[in-house]
Design a protein around this motif. Structure first.
Motif, mmCIF file in Angstrom:
data_model
loop_
_atom_site.group_PDB
_atom_site.id
_atom_site.type_symbol
_atom_site.label_atom_id
_atom_site.label_comp_id
_atom_site.label_asym_id
_atom_site.label_seq_id
_atom_site.Cartn_x
_atom_site.Cartn_y
_atom_site.Cartn_z
ATOM 1 N N THR A 185 21.146 5.875 3.204
ATOM 2 C CA THR A 185 22.109 6.473 4.252
ATOM 3 C C THR A 185 23.043 7.235 3.299
ATOM 4 O OG1 THR A 185 21.772 4.965 5.673
ATOM 5 C CG2 THR A 185 23.672 6.240 6.154
ATOM 6 N N ALA B 138 21.568 10.353 1.905
ATOM 7 C CA ALA B 138 21.408 11.190 2.963
ATOM 8 C C ALA B 138 22.810 12.044 3.212
ATOM 9 C CB ALA B 138 20.999 10.548 4.208
ATOM 10 N N GLN B 139 23.946 10.961 3.293
ATOM 11 C CA GLN B 139 25.151 11.559 3.673
ATOM 12 C C GLN B 139 25.754 12.750 2.687
ATOM 13 O OE1 GLN B 139 25.519 11.516 6.660
ATOM 14 N NE2 GLN B 139 27.238 9.896 7.196
ATOM 15 N N ASN C 107 23.965 15.657 3.339
ATOM 16 C CA ASN C 107 24.709 16.200 4.705
ATOM 17 C C ASN C 107 25.896 16.773 4.197
ATOM 18 O OD1 ASN C 107 22.719 15.435 6.295
ATOM 19 N ND2 ASN C 107 23.600 13.588 6.961
ATOM 20 N N ASN D 111 19.177 6.080 10.991
ATOM 21 C CA ASN D 111 20.066 5.284 11.794
ATOM 22 C C ASN D 111 21.017 5.915 12.641
ATOM 23 O OD1 ASN D 111 21.954 5.890 9.832
ATOM 24 N ND2 ASN D 111 21.429 3.998 8.518
ATOM 25 N N THR E 210 24.135 6.283 12.147
ATOM 26 C CA THR E 210 25.098 7.058 11.164
ATOM 27 C C THR E 210 24.442 8.615 10.719
ATOM 28 O OG1 THR E 210 25.542 5.018 9.959
ATOM 29 C CG2 THR E 210 26.235 7.013 9.004
ATOM 30 N N LEU E 211 23.427 8.219 10.564
ATOM 31 C CA LEU E 211 22.727 9.846 10.261
ATOM 32 C C LEU E 211 22.737 10.596 11.548
ATOM 33 C CD1 LEU E 211 19.725 8.926 7.608
ATOM 34 C CD2 LEU E 211 21.958 10.041 7.204
ATOM 35 N N THR F 263 25.986 11.786 12.357
ATOM 36 C CA THR F 263 26.667 12.900 11.429
ATOM 37 C C THR F 263 25.883 14.516 11.661
ATOM 38 O OG1 THR F 263 26.797 11.261 9.935
ATOM 39 C CG2 THR F 263 26.451 13.470 9.016
#
Lengths: 283, 227
Positions: A7, A10-11, A14, B19, B21-22, B25
């Motif tokens: 995550t 990925a963030q 993003n 999840n 969160t993604l 987002t």
């Protein structure tokens, strides 16, 4: 409370995508649009300022032109006023001159008329007096006027004797020219003889000093100017009888009367002229 | 009770986990980027502009002004990074007004990811501004012995950024969740409003701190040269 590594990765990705895409779709176009608008506004302001400046310059130019025109108008007005005043002065002078010349001509004409009138009066009066006297004498004393005049003339010739004794002899030289007797009327032969004798005795008497001539040449002339009279001239003496003296005196009196009358008229005329001048040309 | 949206897993294959969160987002990203694209598609440079364009211009110029106030330099080179930080965090937080949405900033993974981004970007700007040598020399200031402290300070402030944002958002959500069980009416609404305010403040703090760190990484001379 754990960190999920996938995550997290990925963030990160993003967020980087967000940065790149926002830069592409938000900041760049927005900032560009703002800059463009600012440039446009600045250009418009500049243009407006330029136009304002231009308008001010134009207004200034117009003001200057108007001032120039005003000055020109003032100058023209002043020139026109001066010219008009000059012209007025000239016209007034011309009119005065004309009036004066007319007045002079008028006076001359009046004077001429007066002289003519007096002359005629004199002539007519003399003739009338002569005729009246002639008629009166004939009617009253059965006497001829011409004869009476000649009698008075001869008497005068004799009366000159007394004066001659006291009067100085101007010329001692004997005069060979004939003595001329002028008369207004025709003298007949006996009368002429009488006059001739009277003159001769007169001359003889005057030249008693010895150089008197034996005969005196006497010539007779007729002149209507004498007006009912007779006259002669010799030895620097003039012996005459006629109406001339009376008429001269009469003429003088008449002339005086006429002149007085004329002066009154002249004053009235001058007054009228002045009034007219004041009315037409004030100041 | 789930503390982090990371724990809500929709799909999983190996180490790849999709999840909450993604997902949230991505939703926020779509809204943010899609909205920007829609509005900036046809911008007007004329006399009249649309309300949306005006709003975007206000936001961008406000961010620009704030950066300039903090960094005392031209904001243009930092606008994309710092502005995106603020907008991204603010959007993630503001969407919590919708029921069922859980802010991804309530996940330590997300806040750590953002803090790592700052941690990486700061030396990039620093080196670009004054060169590698000069930048590395900063760690030896004022003396050589300060090197470990400087390195530790760098790490700890990154950790602090991540934990601060995570803690604030997570705690706000926790309070609302707890209050919902105790006082179901009215009070959670007020707390929700507080949550929105806190979300905005945290976004602002995160962006401003990033700006401050970048500014400190660049020497004063370099900053003034940026003008």
């Amino acid at each position: 409370m754990q960190i999920d590594w996938f995550t997290l990765f990925a963030q990160i990705v993003n967020f980087l995508i967000v940065v790149v895409l926002l830069r592409r779709f938000l900041y760049k176009p927005i900032l560009q649009a703002m800059a463009e608008r600012e440039a446009k506004i600045a250009a418009q302001f500049e243009e407006a300022e330029a136009k304002t400046r231009e308008a001010e310059e134009e207004a200034e130019r117009y003001r200057a032109q108007r001032a120039e025109l005003d000055e020109e108008i003032d100058a023209l007005m002043a020139e026109a006023t001066a010219k008009a005043a000059e012209r007025r002065k000239a016209m007034v002078a011309e009119a005065r001159e004309e009036v004066e010349s007319m007045q002079d001509r008028w006076y001359a004409a009046i004077e001429h008329e007066k002289q003519l009138f007096l002359h005629r009066i004199r002539q007519r009066l003399g003739q009338q007096v002569f005729h009246i006297a002639k008629s009166a004498l004939k009617d009253l004393a059965d006497a001829e006027l011409e004869g009476e005049i000649v009698d008075v003339f001869i008497q005068q010739l004799d009366a000159q004797e007394i004066e001659a004794s006291t009067a100085p002899a101007h010329s001692s030289e004997p005069d060979e020219t004939p003595i001329i007797v002028r008369s207004a009327f025709e003298l007949d032969a006996p009368t002429r003889q009488r006059i001739k004798q009277a003159i001769q005795s007169r001359v003889m008497h005057d030249r008693s000093d010895g150089n008197a001539p034996n005969t005196v040449e006497v010539a007779f002339e007729q002149t209507p100017d004498l007006i009912c009279g007779i006259e002669t001239q010799f030895e620097n003496r003039r012996i005459a009888w006629n109406l001339n003296d009376y008429l001269t005196r009469f003429e003088e009196e008449l002339s005086t009367a006429l002149t007085t009358e004329l002066h009154v008229e002249e004053r009235a005329h001058l007054y009228e002229q002045e009034a007219a001048a004041n009315g037409i040309l004030p100041g | 009770m789930q503390i982090s949206p990371d724990e809500t897993i929709y799909w999983q294959s190996g180490f790849i986990v999709i999840n909450a969160t993604l997902v949230f987002t991505w939703v926020a990203m779509i809204l943010l980027i899609g909205g920007s694209w829609l509005i900036t598609r046809n911008l007007s440079t004329g006399r009249s502009i649309t309300v949306r364009q005006s709003m975007l211009e206000s936001i961008v110029s406000m961010i620009q002004r704030q950066i300039e106030e903090v960094m005392l330099s031209n904001a243009r080179p930092f606008l994309a990074f710092i502005g995106s930080l603020f907008l991204f965090i603010a959007t993630l937080n503001l969407l919590s007004i919708f029921p069922g949405y859980r802010s991804p900033t309530g996940s330590l993974s997300t806040t750590s990811a953002l803090a790592v981004c700052v941690f990486v970007v700061v030396p990039i700007y620093g080196i670009r501004a004054q060169g590698v040598g000069q930048y590395l020399r900063q760690y030896l200031q004022p003396t050589f012995f300060m090197l470990p402290f400087n390195i530790f300070g760098e790490l700890s402030r990154t950790l602090a950024m991540a934990v601060r944002l995570f803690g604030n958002i997570m705690s706000g959500e926790m309070i609302i969740a707890i209050l919902l069980t105790l006082v179901p009416l009215f009070f959670p609404v007020v707390m929700q409003l507080f949550g929105l305010l806190i979300g905005m403040i945290q976004a602002y703090i995160f962006a401003v701190l990033a700006a401050v760190y970048i500014a400190s990484a660049m020497s004063d001379a370099q900053l003034s040269n940026e003008d």
